[in-house]
Design a protein around this motif. Structure first.
Motif, short mmCIF file in Angstrom:
data_model
loop_
_atom_site.label_atom_id
_atom_site.label_comp_id
_atom_site.label_asym_id
_atom_site.label_seq_id
_atom_site.Cartn_x
_atom_site.Cartn_y
_atom_site.Cartn_z
N ALA A 1 0.84 -1.21 0.00
CA ALA A 1 0.00 0.00 0.00
C ALA A 1 0.87 1.25 0.00
O ALA A 1 0.63 2.19 -0.76
N ILE A 2 1.92 1.24 0.83
CA ILE A 2 2.82 2.39 0.87
C ILE A 2 3.52 2.56 -0.48
O ILE A 2 3.58 3.65 -1.04
N GLY A 3 4.03 1.43 -1.00
CA GLY A 3 4.74 1.49 -2.28
C GLY A 3 3.89 2.07 -3.40
O GLY A 3 4.30 2.98 -4.11
N PHE A 4 2.66 1.56 -3.52
CA PHE A 4 1.79 2.05 -4.60
C PHE A 4 1.36 3.49 -4.37
O PHE A 4 1.22 4.26 -5.33
N THR A 5 1.15 3.86 -3.11
CA THR A 5 0.77 5.25 -2.83
C THR A 5 1.89 6.21 -3.23
O THR A 5 1.64 7.24 -3.88
N LEU A 6 3.11 5.87 -2.86
CA LEU A 6 4.25 6.72 -3.23
C LEU A 6 4.36 6.85 -4.75
O LEU A 6 4.47 7.94 -5.30
N HIS A 7 4.30 5.68 -5.40
CA HIS A 7 4.45 5.65 -6.85
C HIS A 7 3.34 6.46 -7.53
O HIS A 7 3.61 7.35 -8.36
N ALA A 8 2.09 6.19 -7.16
CA ALA A 8 0.96 6.85 -7.83
C ALA A 8 0.93 8.34 -7.51
O ALA A 8 0.58 9.15 -8.37
N SER A 9 1.32 8.72 -6.28
CA SER A 9 1.25 10.14 -5.93
C SER A 9 2.25 10.95 -6.74
O SER A 9 1.99 12.10 -7.08
N ALA A 10 3.40 10.33 -7.07
CA ALA A 10 4.37 11.04 -7.89
C ALA A 10 3.81 11.27 -9.30
O ALA A 10 3.87 12.38 -9.83
N TYR A 11 3.25 10.21 -9.89
CA TYR A 11 2.73 10.36 -11.25
C TYR A 11 1.51 11.26 -11.30
O TYR A 11 1.41 12.17 -12.14
N LEU A 12 0.54 11.04 -10.38
CA LEU A 12 -0.66 11.87 -10.39
C LEU A 12 -0.31 13.32 -10.05
O LEU A 12 -0.88 14.25 -10.62
N GLY A 13 0.64 13.49 -9.12
CA GLY A 13 1.07 14.84 -8.77
C GLY A 13 1.58 15.59 -9.99
O GLY A 13 1.25 16.76 -10.20
N GLU A 14 2.34 14.89 -10.81
CA GLU A 14 2.91 15.53 -12.01
C GLU A 14 1.82 15.79 -13.06
O GLU A 14 1.79 16.85 -13.69
N ILE A 15 0.92 14.83 -13.22
CA ILE A 15 -0.19 15.03 -14.18
C ILE A 15 -1.03 16.23 -13.75
O ILE A 15 -1.35 17.12 -14.55
#
Lengths: 213, 257
Positions: free
Chosen positions: A86-100
């Motif tokens: 959960a932590i791993g996917f949250t970190l990963h997705a927040s970086a991509y969504l943050g940039e989008i």
């Protein structure tokens, strides 16, 4: 392949959906924070979030999951596989969504912020009432595209011993020795999950094109 | 911007006072030693060639632009760098932009209700009543439920005027309000501004509409290279400009129209 094996695959599918949901909700919440900090005009916050985005976009998701699960265990922080993933996917997705979403926020014409400021709207209202509703519309196609990628990316959770759809397929295939059949079904299940989302994305895109005429 | 003003610039009927305001973009000086006092109810027209600093000047008044030196007072408030005074000034000063800048995802009515509800904390009913009254005043009430994209440029600009008026400002700033309009729509916007002027609103208008300047301005100010070159009542300004640069500018702009 018997009924029991198929049910086992469906259980895997259930975890795939759950992982995607966690990644998307966690990533969405943190990603909004990242996007807002990235566009805040506060130089240190912008630099830190830019570095965060660069780090997580520049390294493989597989490695990120490794680090969170095995790496943290090495320094004495033994996390449950669920929590780690959960932590791993949250970190990963927040970086991509943050940039989008940063890009979408910046794509809203500057005049909108100026008009809101001239009307003495505060930052929270400027964002919530004026900028974000427009930015979200702009970001929808890219956001949905990322969600589809995230769903497929959950297969990497198998690496930390998580029995989601791909790993379930692996297990069944090793039992009944029919890899083509098993992974064919696994592929179809992924497709049934992702394709409606893609369709929904292009539907939204069409509707927005009409609305902005 | 903390240099004290050399003379006292506030008096009872002063609405806006700018003293020794200077602004640079790097090495380029956008505003140099701007001194301007606007009395309550006064109508000022600002004109000058493009890049002369007219828009920058009025955008300093509501802090959409920062400036490095000098002092600006609006009403009794001295504009500082802090959120409190900026907010106090913005609540008193309405602004209309060249490109309208309506919020495209909201209806005309919602555009007009947002700021009074969020900033003045009016209730929904009260904000809506004010909005409808002011939309009526700019003669566009029948479009209240439409979205900006469904309106013509002239209609959108009138909505933008109504939206600014909903905050009950003491001053209105107009930044080239008719420059982005098709020629046939200029008149409806100018008529709205004239009506506003006749009701006694304090106004600063950046515009090249010299007919408007003649009709409503108390003073016309000509700017070039970031400085105020000449200011005079319209009669004197148009018939007897003192500076060569003003004459040249008027020759160009009046010839064009």
């Amino acid at each position: 392949m018997g009924w029991n094996e198929f049910l086992f695959l469906l259980t895997g599918l259930k975890w795939t959906v759950a992982l995607s949901a966690i990644g998307f909700v966690g990533g969405g919440l943190f990603g909004l924070g990242v996007a807002l900090l990235r566009t805040s005009g506060i130089a240190p916050a912008e630099r830190v979030t830019a570095g965060y985005i660069a780090l997580f976009q520049g390294t493989p998701l597989l490695m990120q999951l490794f680090v969170v699960y095995y790496g943290l265990a090495l320094i004495g922080l033994k996390l449950d596989a669920w929590v780690a993933v959960a932590i791993g996917f949250t970190l990963h997705a927040s970086a991509y969504l943050g940039e989008i979403w940063r890009g979408s926020i910046e794509a809203v014409p500057k005049g909108q912020t100026e008009a809101a400021k001239a009307l003495s709207l505060h930052y929270v209202s400027r964002m919530k009432d004026v900028i974000l509703p427009q930015a979200i519309r702009i970001s929808l196609p890219a956001t949905i595209g990322f969600l589809v990628q995230l769903i497929k990316g959950t297969s990497l959770a198998a690496i930390v011993g998580f029995t989601e759809l791909t790993r379930a397929g692996n297990i069944v295939s090793n039992q009944i020795f029919q890899p083509l059949l098993v992974f064919g079904i696994v592929g179809i299940l992924y497709f049934l999950l992702c394709w409606p989302l893609s369709l929904y994305g292009s539907h939204l895109e069409r509707r927005m094109a009409i609305a902005s005429r | 911007m903390n240099q004290p003003a050399s003379q006292s610039i506030a008096s009872a009927d002063t609405m806006i006072a700018m003293a020794h305001v200077e602004k640079w973009y790097g090495d380029f000086q956008a505003l140099s030693d701007i001194n301007l006092t606007v009395r309550k109810g006064e109508r000022i027209v600002l004109c000058g060639p493009s890049g002369s600093g007219k828009s920058t000047l009025i955008r300093c008044i509501n802090h959409l632009e920062t400036y490095q030196k000098g002092e600006i007072r609006v009403g009794g408030t001295r504009l500082g760098d802090d959120a409190r005074t900026i907010d106090a000034v913005r609540r008193e000063v309405g602004m209309v932009f060249q490109h309208f800048n309506l919020f495209p995802h909201m209806t005309v009515l919602q555009n007009c209700m947002l700021a009074p509800m969020r900033s003045l904390r009016l209730g929904k009913a009260e904000a809506e009543a004010t909005a409808r009254q002011l939309l009526g005043r700019v003669k566009i009430l029948e479009q209240a439920e439409k979205y900006p994209a469904q309106l013509s440029g002239g209609q959108q600009q009138r909505v933008a005027i109504a939206r600014a008026l909903c905050m009950k400002p003491k001053v209105m700033l107009f930044d080239e309000p008719t420059s982005a309009l098709d020629p046939e729509m200029v008149k409806e916007v100018l008529d709205t501004m004239i009506a506003l002027a006749e009701e006694g609103m304090t106004m600063i208008c950046v515009t090249h509409e010299m007919g408007f300047a003649r009709q409503v301005a108390d003073r016309v100010i000509f700017m070039a290279n970031g400085a105020i070159v000449e200011e005079a009542p319209p009669e004197a300004f148009f018939h007897n400009p003192r500076h060569e640069r003003t004459r040249k500018f008027l020759g160009e702009i009046l010839h064009k129209h």
